[in-house]
Motif scaffolding. Structure first.
Motif, PDB file in Angstrom:
ATOM      1  N   SER A 196     -22.518  22.027  43.332  1.00  0.00           N
ATOM      2  CA  SER A 196     -20.986  22.083  43.901  1.00  0.00           C
ATOM      3  C   SER A 196     -20.793  23.117  44.875  1.00  0.00           C
ATOM      4  O   SER A 196     -19.667  22.908  45.594  1.00  0.00           O
ATOM      5  N   ALA A 237     -20.418  26.162  43.685  1.00  0.00           N
ATOM      6  CA  ALA A 237     -19.905  27.252  42.910  1.00  0.00           C
ATOM      7  C   ALA A 237     -20.539  28.401  42.628  1.00  0.00           C
ATOM      8  O   ALA A 237     -20.116  29.451  42.749  1.00  0.00           O
ATOM      9  N   ALA A 253     -20.378  30.409  45.973  1.00  0.00           N
ATOM     10  CA  ALA A 253     -18.911  30.937  46.192  1.00  0.00           C
ATOM     11  C   ALA A 253     -18.624  32.049  45.444  1.00  0.00           C
ATOM     12  O   ALA A 253     -17.747  32.913  45.550  1.00  0.00           O
ATOM     13  N   PHE A 254     -19.068  31.985  44.121  1.00  0.00           N
ATOM     14  CA  PHE A 254     -19.016  33.143  43.185  1.00  0.00           C
ATOM     15  C   PHE A 254     -20.004  34.143  42.890  1.00  0.00           C
ATOM     16  O   PHE A 254     -19.991  34.754  41.894  1.00  0.00           O
ATOM     17  N   ILE A 263     -14.551  35.106  37.988  1.00  0.00           N
ATOM     18  CA  ILE A 263     -13.650  34.004  38.282  1.00  0.00           C
ATOM     19  C   ILE A 263     -12.484  33.937  38.028  1.00  0.00           C
ATOM     20  O   ILE A 263     -11.556  32.867  38.147  1.00  0.00           O
ATOM     21  N   CYS A 277     -16.779  28.033  35.875  1.00  0.00           N
ATOM     22  CA  CYS A 277     -16.791  28.379  37.189  1.00  0.00           C
ATOM     23  C   CYS A 277     -16.791  27.307  38.184  1.00  0.00           C
ATOM     24  O   CYS A 277     -16.299  27.351  39.235  1.00  0.00           O
ATOM     25  N   THR A 278     -17.525  26.283  37.937  1.00  0.00           N
ATOM     26  CA  THR A 278     -17.444  24.905  38.698  1.00  0.00           C
ATOM     27  C   THR A 278     -15.961  24.379  38.681  1.00  0.00           C
ATOM     28  O   THR A 278     -15.533  24.084  39.880  1.00  0.00           O
ATOM     29  N   HIS A 301     -13.911  26.765  40.960  1.00  0.00           N
ATOM     30  CA  HIS A 301     -14.308  26.527  42.395  1.00  0.00           C
ATOM     31  C   HIS A 301     -13.888  25.153  42.971  1.00  0.00           C
ATOM     32  O   HIS A 301     -13.329  25.135  44.167  1.00  0.00           O
ATOM     33  N   LYS A 346     -11.107  23.470  41.920  1.00  0.00           N
ATOM     34  CA  LYS A 346      -9.676  23.805  41.873  1.00  0.00           C
ATOM     35  C   LYS A 346      -9.311  22.556  40.874  1.00  0.00           C
ATOM     36  O   LYS A 346      -8.127  21.781  40.855  1.00  0.00           O
TER      37      LYS A 346
END
Length: 342
Positions: A69, A71, A74-75, A106, A152-153, A156, A158
């Protein structure tokens, strides 16, 4: 598609024998399947066509959406955290601290975890926590790393984080799709239970579980993004095996000593899954009486038969896969061995 044409199959499960003195005191029966990434069953024992709950053994596949994804990137999810996302950990300080730090990064707290809480499963960690006067939190749950990956996913993408454990939530729907892709099954009507950490656990036959882990081992026919995610998780587990389990655990010993040649994960009720990346083989094991000790011995015997275990790996895992039984006075009283008819 499962292909039986070249398989060597035994209609009966094999035996794990528990000996005391000069006689066998008890037996465990084990069903197992070995499959390659094309779907060819190389060997099987017992009924590998009926569905079984794979429980936590399937966690490396459940972690794939975290990477796919975006995620994880991103994090800035570390390799330690990727291994933790696949974990059934002991609840030791290294696990609890990693989960807490990941959630903080997160923008969430421990209260966002919906896995429930229990005392650390590693006795020294549980004793230390009790002596400190503290109570366990959801971060001590052996599945808290997996749940941190789910959260977390969701953050990411939303998505709402509340209720991420339910089957209808997008987090769980992505996992179902991954499992269907890797097993070649339509799981819409498969038996479903609730796992110990409250997410759905979907019943899958051992032959399809072995296929799934063979594809995880050899993702060369998958999309580039998915193949990259598989290799990334393999590397993380092998590099940081202490995060996938912890002290005095076969998962840690095997994944560390094998140095990428085996990626293995235990599940509750006597399940073990293993991926062999160099040969593109997957192994799925179920001790029919649900005992982990039988599944561990069975895994060791199968890996030995496949030629995976060198002296270095043996030293690391033999206490688990070739256990010597001792009494309270540390006197050797027996052993546990697998009896496999190849």
């Amino acid at each position: 598609m499962i292909n039986h044409s070249s398989s060597k199959s035994a209609s009966l499960p094999f035996t794990v024998a528990v000996s005391r003195g000069s006689m066998v005191e008890s037996h465990h029966l084990v069903a197992a399947a070995i499959c390659d990434s094309t779907g060819r069953i190389l060997q099987s024992w017992g009924n590998v066509e009926s569905p079984v709950y794979l429980r936590s053994a399937i966690k490396p596949l459940q972690a794939l959406p975290l990477v796919e994804s975006g995620a994880a990137d991103a994090f800035d999810v570390t390799e330690k955290e990727l291994s933790l996302a696949c974990a059934s950990h002991n609840g030791e300080p290294i696990h609890v601290e990693a989960v807490t730090n990941w959630l903080n990064r997160i923008g969430l707290g421990i209260e966002a975890l919906e896995c429930g809480c229990h005392w650390p499963t590693y006795d020294p960690a549980a004793r230390a926590l009790a002596v400190s006067g503290q109570e366990p939190s959801a971060a001590h749950n052996n599945c808290s790393g997996k749940h941190s990956g789910f959260l977390c996913t969701a953050v990411h993408l939303k998505e709402t984080t509340t209720g991420y454990i339910h089957r209808e939530h997008a987090v769980q729907q992505r996992i179902v799709k991954v499992l269907e892709d890797f097993t070649d099954l339509d799981l819409s009507n498969a038996p479903v239970g609730i796992d110990g950490c409250s997410i759905p656990t979907i019943a899958i036959p051992l032959q399809n579980a072995a296929l799934a882990f063979a594809r995880f081992a050899d993702p060369s026919t998958l999309t580039v993004a998915r193949a990259t995610a598989c290799k990334r998780l393999q590397k993380a587990i092998s590099k940081y095996p202490e995060m996938i389990a912890g002290s005095d655990r076969l998962c840690t010993a095997l994944n560390g000593a094998a140095e990428g040649r085996v990626v293995a994960k235990v599940g509750a009720e006597g399940v073990y899954l293993a991926a062999l990346p160099e040969s593109g083989i997957g192994v799925a094991i179920k001790a029919l009486d649900g005992t982990t000790r039988a599944a561990e011995v069975a895994l060791g015997a199968i890996l030995e038969d496949l030629g995976i275990l060198d002296e270095h790996v043996h030293r690391a895992i033999d206490p688990y896969v070739r256990p010597i039984l001792r009494n309270r006075n540390d006197i050797v009283v027996g052993e546990i061995t697998a009896v496999i008819d190849s």
